[in-house]
Design a protein around this motif. Structure first.
Motif, PDB file in Angstrom:
ATOM      1  N   PHE A  82      99.525  71.036  31.351  1.00 55.40           N
ATOM      2  CA  PHE A  82      98.390  70.164  31.633  1.00 55.40           C
ATOM      3  C   PHE A  82      97.102  70.990  31.532  1.00 55.40           C
ATOM      4  CE2 PHE A  82     100.446  71.499  35.581  1.00 55.40           C
ATOM      5  CZ  PHE A  82      99.419  72.148  36.260  1.00 55.40           C
ATOM      6  N   PRO A  83      95.973  70.343  31.224  1.00 58.72           N
ATOM      7  CA  PRO A  83      94.738  71.077  30.959  1.00 58.72           C
ATOM      8  C   PRO A  83      94.025  71.602  32.189  1.00 58.72           C
ATOM      9  CG  PRO A  83      94.355  68.723  30.738  1.00 58.72           C
ATOM     10  CD  PRO A  83      95.837  68.899  30.939  1.00 58.72           C
ATOM     11  N   ASP A  84      94.284  71.022  33.350  1.00 62.96           N
ATOM     12  CA  ASP A  84      93.574  71.437  34.561  1.00 62.96           C
ATOM     13  C   ASP A  84      94.157  72.738  35.109  1.00 62.96           C
ATOM     14  OD1 ASP A  84      91.905  69.169  34.488  1.00 62.96           O
ATOM     15  OD2 ASP A  84      93.426  67.964  35.511  1.00 62.96           O
ATOM     16  N   ALA A  85      93.461  73.289  36.111  1.00 65.07           N
ATOM     17  CA  ALA A  85      93.898  74.547  36.702  1.00 65.07           C
ATOM     18  C   ALA A  85      95.057  74.367  37.661  1.00 65.07           C
ATOM     19  CB  ALA A  85      92.730  75.234  37.414  1.00 65.07           C
ATOM     20  N   ALA A  86      95.265  73.141  38.142  1.00 62.44           N
ATOM     21  CA  ALA A  86      96.309  72.930  39.145  1.00 62.44           C
ATOM     22  C   ALA A  86      96.786  71.483  39.107  1.00 62.44           C
ATOM     23  CB  ALA A  86      95.791  73.282  40.546  1.00 62.44           C
ATOM     24  N   ILE A  87      97.958  71.246  39.682  1.00 62.34           N
ATOM     25  CA  ILE A  87      98.571  69.922  39.729  1.00 62.34           C
ATOM     26  C   ILE A  87      97.697  68.973  40.555  1.00 62.34           C
ATOM     27  CG2 ILE A  87     100.575  68.636  40.587  1.00 62.34           C
ATOM     28  CD1 ILE A  87     102.248  71.173  39.979  1.00 62.34           C
ATOM     29  N   CYS A  88      97.430  67.804  40.004  1.00 59.97           N
ATOM     30  CA  CYS A  88      96.632  66.766  40.675  1.00 59.97           C
ATOM     31  C   CYS A  88      95.270  67.307  41.139  1.00 59.97           C
ATOM     32  CB  CYS A  88      97.391  66.165  41.858  1.00 59.97           C
ATOM     33  SG  CYS A  88      98.884  65.267  41.387  1.00 59.97           S
ATOM     34  N   GLU A  89      94.715  68.208  40.371  1.00 59.67           N
ATOM     35  CA  GLU A  89      93.460  68.861  40.744  1.00 59.67           C
ATOM     36  C   GLU A  89      92.306  67.873  40.899  1.00 59.67           C
ATOM     37  OE1 GLU A  89      91.503  72.827  39.025  1.00 59.67           O
ATOM     38  OE2 GLU A  89      91.211  71.114  37.690  1.00 59.67           O
ATOM     39  N   ARG A  90      92.340  66.792  40.171  1.00 63.46           N
ATOM     40  CA  ARG A  90      91.232  65.844  40.240  1.00 63.46           C
ATOM     41  C   ARG A  90      91.281  64.977  41.489  1.00 63.46           C
ATOM     42  NH1 ARG A  90      91.030  64.040  33.805  1.00 63.46           N
ATOM     43  NH2 ARG A  90      91.291  66.177  33.016  1.00 63.46           N
TER      44      ARG A  90
END
Length: 398
Positions: free
Chosen positions: A167-175
């Motif tokens: 996934f593109p974010d730094a962490a799981i469910c980061e948003r």
């Protein structure tokens, strides 16, 4: 040409809930339902939860025919003729209606490569395909680190599969979650055996014999047996546009689930509505909204005047961790954390200008109504005012 007093386009939970709402007002009016899937309406959450924990498939059915509903399954509506109150499906069958509901849901976002080699996880048929593959193969890639991606990665890992998440974010469910909570989930998933490739995206895919080779943004090549993607959905608004309804990231409805066209309503994932508690228009892709809004739309189609002011909640399971949440979970908001046990049990409040906009109940149960009341009260709080405000209820057994 079949005629129905109430015609529903869509075969999901909102559609079934609408039929229930209609029947609570009108015991005899004719109801027709046109659904793209070949399966009758079912509960969708078990596809990433209970069905991977030996819940029987028979438990997911919503028993729509028991409401005296004519089901037309495996069909897609291609045209709505609003002046003549008529719709036509892809089999050439036409139907006329007195009242029409668009419960069209959404389409999974797709990647520009891979085609049908990738399972875009949303339907019961997707579950059947993935579950069958999981009985035979071992190595799986999950593309997406949000709601669906985190659930299906956990489900596969709990079934002793080798899982790699991209996934593109730094962490799981980061948003959704505060950064430290999201980073905790990265480590938590790794401890469960999941290879978490945060900040790395899949850029291409090719078939190599019985396996699939994934090419990533980090110039790696990863070989797996199956690829699953959960990267969100787009609301299915094509028919609404054709019918000249107002569309703004969803089918715009008034407080009675009605559209600008008399006798056409919308509900569920595809509908955008004004929520008084949040003071803004919102579109919600979760079970509580589908069921509550669908039922409200059914009541209104059958002559009731019931406003939809509900603030939906949603929930998720990630291995032994679970949560329920109400309102806006946006990591960009101010967050106030009240842990009873760090990262294991507690409440996270999301605030904007001192008002609670969302509440995350992390392994805390039976507090949804209390959390909803905090949001709807529109009261301003200081962070210290929220400490211990929602007491933890017992953790459910099983």
């Amino acid at each position: 040409m079949a005629h129905y007093q109430y015609l529903i386009i869509g075969g999901g939970m909102a559609a079934d809930a609408a039929a229930q709402g209609i029947r609570e007002q009108d015991a005899r009016g004719t109801i027709g339902l046109i659904g793209a899937e070949h399966d009758p309406p079912y509960n969708r959450p078990p596809l990433t939860k209970g069905l991977w924990k030996d819940k029987p498939l028979e438990a997911i059915w919503r028993h729509t025919p028991e409401r005296q509903v004519d089901l037309h399954l495996g069909r897609r509506v291609e045209m709505i003729d609003t002046p003549h109150k008529q719709v036509t499906d892809d089999h050439g069958q036409s139907y006329t209606y007195d009242k029409l509901l668009l419960a069209t849901g959404g389409w999974p976002r797709r990647l520009p490569f891979g085609g049908d080699l990738i399972i875009y996880y949303r339907t019961l048929e997707d579950f059947r395909r993935l579950y069958t593959t999981a009985q035979q193969r071992r190595k799986f890639a999950v593309i997406g680190g949000g709601f669906i991606g985190s659930e299906i990665a956990a489900a596969l890992a709990m079934n002793e599969k080798e899982v790699t998440m991209f996934f593109p974010d730094a962490a799981i469910c980061e948003r959704m979650f505060p950064r430290d909570v999201a980073e905790f989930l990265n480590d938590f998933y790794r401890q469960k055996g999941v290879e978490v490739r945060a900040g790395e995206t899949v850029t291409g895919l090719e078939q190599r014999g019985e396996q699939l080779a994934l090419f990533t943004s980090a110039k790696h090549v990863v070989t797996v047996d199956c690829v699953v993607a959960g990267i969100g959905i787009e609301p299915a608004v094509e028919l609404a546009k054709q019918a000249r309804l107002d569309v703004e990231n969803g089918i715009l409805v008034n407080e009675f689930c009605g559209t600008r066209q008399p006798d056409i309503y919308a509900a569920g994932d595809a509908a955008i509505f004004f929520n008084p508690a949040l003071g803004k228009y919102t579109r919600v892709e979760h079970e509580d909204n589908a069921l509550t809004m669908g039922r409200t739309a059914g009541h209104n189609m059958a002559g009731d005047a019931r406003p939809y002011h509900h603030l939906p909640y949603f929930y998720s399971d990630m291995f032994e961790l679970g949560y329920e949440a109400v309102g806006e979970l946006d990591a960009r908001l101010q967050t106030v954390v009240d842990w009873q046990e760090p990262y294991q049990k507690g409440v996270i409040y999301y605030l904007k200008q001192g008002r609670v906009r969302g509440v995350l109940l992390w392994n805390v149960w039976e507090q949804v109504e209390a959390a909803r009341s905090l949001i709807t009260a529109r009261q301003e709080f200081q962070p210290q005012d929220l400490m211990g405000r929602l007491p933890a209820a017992k953790v459910p057994v099983g």
